[in-house]
Design a protein around this motif. Structure first.
Motif, PDB file in Angstrom:
ATOM      1  N   GLY A  21      44.942  43.409  37.573  1.00  0.00           N
ATOM      2  CA  GLY A  21      45.728  43.157  38.935  1.00  0.00           C
ATOM      3  C   GLY A  21      45.700  41.866  39.269  1.00  0.00           C
ATOM      4  O   GLY A  21      45.139  40.915  38.874  1.00  0.00           O
TER       5      GLY A  21
ATOM      6  N   LEU B 250      36.947  48.225  41.984  1.00  0.00           N
ATOM      7  CA  LEU B 250      37.782  49.591  41.751  1.00  0.00           C
ATOM      8  C   LEU B 250      37.268  49.753  40.227  1.00  0.00           C
ATOM      9  O   LEU B 250      36.785  51.148  39.942  1.00  0.00           O
ATOM     10  CB  LEU B 250      39.176  49.431  41.645  1.00  0.00           C
TER      11      LEU B 250
ATOM     12  N   PHE C 194      40.996  47.697  33.598  1.00  0.00           N
ATOM     13  CA  PHE C 194      41.346  47.167  34.944  1.00  0.00           C
ATOM     14  C   PHE C 194      42.049  45.868  35.118  1.00  0.00           C
ATOM     15  O   PHE C 194      41.331  44.913  34.689  1.00  0.00           O
ATOM     16  CB  PHE C 194      40.238  47.515  35.941  1.00  0.00           C
TER      17      PHE C 194
ATOM     18  N   LEU D 135      38.958  57.879  45.522  1.00  0.00           N
ATOM     19  CA  LEU D 135      40.041  57.595  44.545  1.00  0.00           C
ATOM     20  C   LEU D 135      40.353  58.904  43.598  1.00  0.00           C
ATOM     21  O   LEU D 135      41.619  59.136  43.456  1.00  0.00           O
ATOM     22  CB  LEU D 135      39.572  56.367  43.642  1.00  0.00           C
TER      23      LEU D 135
ATOM     24  N   LYS E 227      40.403  44.713  42.101  1.00  0.00           N
ATOM     25  CA  LYS E 227      40.284  45.190  40.718  1.00  0.00           C
ATOM     26  C   LYS E 227      38.853  45.179  40.199  1.00  0.00           C
ATOM     27  O   LYS E 227      38.375  46.498  39.563  1.00  0.00           O
ATOM     28  CB  LYS E 227      41.147  44.489  39.538  1.00  0.00           C
TER      29      LYS E 227
ATOM     30  N   ILE F 236      46.996  52.035  41.197  1.00  0.00           N
ATOM     31  CA  ILE F 236      46.064  52.121  42.442  1.00  0.00           C
ATOM     32  C   ILE F 236      46.437  51.308  43.455  1.00  0.00           C
ATOM     33  O   ILE F 236      46.575  49.942  43.336  1.00  0.00           O
ATOM     34  CB  ILE F 236      44.491  52.105  42.111  1.00  0.00           C
TER      35      ILE F 236
ATOM     36  N   VAL G 149      45.976  47.673  39.437  1.00  0.00           N
ATOM     37  CA  VAL G 149      45.431  47.825  40.629  1.00  0.00           C
ATOM     38  C   VAL G 149      46.406  46.643  41.654  1.00  0.00           C
ATOM     39  O   VAL G 149      46.784  45.697  41.189  1.00  0.00           O
ATOM     40  CB  VAL G 149      43.961  47.235  41.165  1.00  0.00           C
TER      41      VAL G 149
ATOM     42  N   ARG H 289      44.605  50.630  34.039  1.00  0.00           N
ATOM     43  CA  ARG H 289      44.751  50.752  35.290  1.00  0.00           C
ATOM     44  C   ARG H 289      45.200  49.451  36.014  1.00  0.00           C
ATOM     45  O   ARG H 289      44.348  48.635  36.065  1.00  0.00           O
ATOM     46  CB  ARG H 289      43.519  51.520  35.974  1.00  0.00           C
TER      47      ARG H 289
ATOM     48  N   THR I 278      34.883  53.004  39.351  1.00  0.00           N
ATOM     49  CA  THR I 278      35.349  53.902  38.361  1.00  0.00           C
ATOM     50  C   THR I 278      34.264  54.262  37.506  1.00  0.00           C
ATOM     51  O   THR I 278      33.772  55.337  37.067  1.00  0.00           O
ATOM     52  CB  THR I 278      36.578  53.522  37.899  1.00  0.00           C
TER      53      THR I 278
ATOM     54  N   THR J 297      47.668  45.646  45.925  1.00  0.00           N
ATOM     55  CA  THR J 297      47.851  45.993  47.336  1.00  0.00           C
ATOM     56  C   THR J 297      49.279  45.956  47.854  1.00  0.00           C
ATOM     57  O   THR J 297      50.267  45.559  47.283  1.00  0.00           O
ATOM     58  CB  THR J 297      47.062  44.705  48.184  1.00  0.00           C
TER      59      THR J 297
ATOM     60  N   ASN K  12      45.321  49.528  46.726  1.00  0.00           N
ATOM     61  CA  ASN K  12      44.036  49.270  47.521  1.00  0.00           C
ATOM     62  C   ASN K  12      44.099  48.635  48.573  1.00  0.00           C
ATOM     63  O   ASN K  12      45.227  48.102  48.914  1.00  0.00           O
ATOM     64  CB  ASN K  12      43.014  48.282  46.554  1.00  0.00           C
TER      65      ASN K  12
END
Length: 380
Positions: free
Chosen positions: A9, A18, A7, A287, A15, A227, A198, A196, A22, A200, A229
Motif C-alpha cells: 500500500g 495489518l 501486503f 478485520l 500495511k 483493506i 491496504v 492484500r 494478519t 486509507t 484502514n
C-alpha cells in the motif's frame, strides 16, 4: 503447499501493522505462520515490540518473524556470480568498462529479497508466509523484476556467453535465468500467491490504489482483498469538543469509500498505537471476525487474457480494473501486444492465430479492456 500473502500500500497507510495482525490472527487459528519484511525501511519488529533478524525467530506459538537484509544477500550471493560474469565478458573481448556495466544486474537487491522469500516459503516449515512489502511503487518494481530480469539476461548476456567458452559461467547464468522464471511462476500462481492492498480513505491514496490494481493485473498477480484502514470510529462513541470535527472527518471518509465499487474490509483508527501481540490480535478480530484470514474476499482469479472469435476477427479481453481517467496506450510489438496503463507497461504474448491480425479498436467495460482485431484481408 505454503501460501504466500503479500501486503502492500502507499507509504504510511499501515500495511506493516495489518500484515503483522494478519499473521497473528493466522497463528491463533492454528496455522504455522511466518511473517517477513522486504521493506528496506523495516518496521515489522517495531509492530511486535521485539527484535527480529535475518533468520526466522519465535514471536509466539506457531508464529515466527524475520526481516530480509537485501544488502547482506547482495554481499553473500551476488558478488561471486558478478565477478565470474565480468571475467568471462572481458575474456570474450568486451572492454573492461563495458564488462563492469554489463555485469551489474538491474534491481539485484529487490530480486534477492524475492529469492529469500521464495527460499523461506519452500523450506516447508510454515503453512503461510505473510510478506510485509515496501510501499506500492517499490512493490510494483519488485514484482515486475522476474519478467524484466529474464529478458535482460537473454538480451544482454545471450551472445556474449556463446563466445566465452566458460561452461561454469554459462551454467551460472542459465541457472539464474531458470530461477528468475521460477520466481515469476510463483508470483503468478493464484493458488499460492495473493496480494492484500491496504489504503486509507483519502482520494490521493485511492487513486494510487486504482493504478496498483491495474499494474498487478498486468503482471498476472491476483489481489484477493482490499483493506480500508484508519477509519474514524463510529459516531456513537464520540464525546467532547472534538466530536464535531470527528463527525466531519468520518463523513468525508465515507464519501470517498462510497464512490468505490470494490469490496472492502475496514479497520477503525485507534487512540493508541497498536504495538505488541494483544493489540495486533484485536485488529485481526476486527478485520476478519470469524472468517479465515486466508480466504480473502473470495474474488475469482480471472485469467488475464481471453479470446473470442467473431465475424472477421477476434475480441481479446484483458481482465484489467481500469479507472475512467486511466492513461491507456496499446501498440503492437512484433508478436506481442504492448499494454501501458498509467505508465506501467506489459508485453502480452498474442496467441498464434491473432499474430497476423491488426488492432482495429478497443473499449473498456466493468470487466476490463476489450481489444478488437481483424483478420488479414478483412475490412475494418
Amino acid at each position: 503447499m505454503t501460501r504466500l500473502l503479500l501486503f502492500t500500500g502507499k507509504g504510511g497507510v499501515g500495511k506493516t501493522t495489518l500484515a503483522a495482525a494478519t499473521a497473528a490472527g493466522l497463528a491463533a487459528r492454528g496455522y504455522k505462520t511466518l511473517v517477513v519484511s522486504t521493506d528496506p525501511a523495516h518496521s515489522l519488529a517495531d509492530a511486535f515490540g521485539r527484535r527480529l533478524g535475518r533468520e526466522p525467530s519465535d514471536v509466539d506459538t506457531r508464529l515466527h518473524g524475520a526481516q530480509v537484509d537485501s544488502r547482506g544477500l547482495v554481499d553473500d550471493i551476488w558478488q561471486d556470480l558478478r565477478g565470474r560474469l565480468k571475467t568471462a565478458l572481458a575474456g570474450a573481448g568486451v572492454d573492461a568498462l563495458d564488462a563492469e556495466e554489463l555485469s551489474v544486474l538491474p534491481g539485484v537487491d529487490e530480486l534477492l529479497a524475492l529469492t529469500e522469500v521464495q527460499r523461506l516459503a519452500e523450506a516447508g516449515r510454515w503453512d503461510v508466509v505473510v510478506v510485509d512489502c515496501g510501499p506500492t511503487a517499490e512493490t510494483l518494481r519488485l514484482l515486475a523484476l522476474p519478467e524484466a530480469v529474464s529478458g535482460y539476461l537473454d538480451k544482454v548476456f545471450g551472445w556474449q556467453l556463446t563466445l566465452t567458452g566458460s561452461r561454469a559461467v554459462v551454467r551460472s547464468v542459465r541457472e539464474l535465468a531458470a530461477h528468475v522464471r521460477s520466481l515469476r511462476d510463483l508470483l503468478t500462481d493464484p493458488a499460492i500467491t495473493t496480494v492484500r492492498l491496504v489504503l486509507t480513505p483519502e482520494r490521493v491514496v485511492v487513486a494510487e490504489a486504482r493504478r496498483t490494481l491495474s499494474s498487478l493485473a498486468l503482471r498476472g498477480i491476483r489481489v484477493d482483498g482490499l483493506i480500508a484502514n484508519r477509519l474514524m470510529p463510529a459516531p456513537g462513541v464520540w464525546r467532547g469538543p472534538a466530536a464535531s470535527w470527528m463527525r466531519t472527518r468520518r463523513r468525508a471518509q465515507d464519501r470517498v469509500l462510497g464512490e468505490l465499487t470494490w469490496q472492502l474490509s475496514r479497520v477503525e483508527f485507534r487512540a493508541e498505537e497498536p504495538v505488541g501481540l494483544p493489540a495486533l490480535r484485536d485488529i485481526a478480530t476486527e478485520l476478519y471476525g470469524e472468517s479465515d484470514p486466508l480466504s480473502g474476499d473470495g474474488s475469482a482469479a480471472a485469467p488475464l487474457l481471453t479470446v473470442t472469435e467473431v465475424d472477421g476477427g477476434y475480441r481479446l479481453r484483458l481482465a484489467l480494473p481500469l479507472d475512467r481517467d486511466a492513461d491507456l496506450d496499446l501498440a503492437r510489438v512484433d508478436d506481442d501486444l504492448s499494454v501501458t496503463v498509467d505508465g506501467f507497461r506489459r508485453l502480452v504474448a498474442l496467441p498464434e492465430p491473432l499474430r497476423p491480425c491488426r488492432i482495429t479498436g478497443a473499449e473498456s467495460d466493468a470487466d476490463g479492456l476489450v481489444v478488437s482485431l481483424t483478420k488479414p484481408g478483412e475490412d475494418a
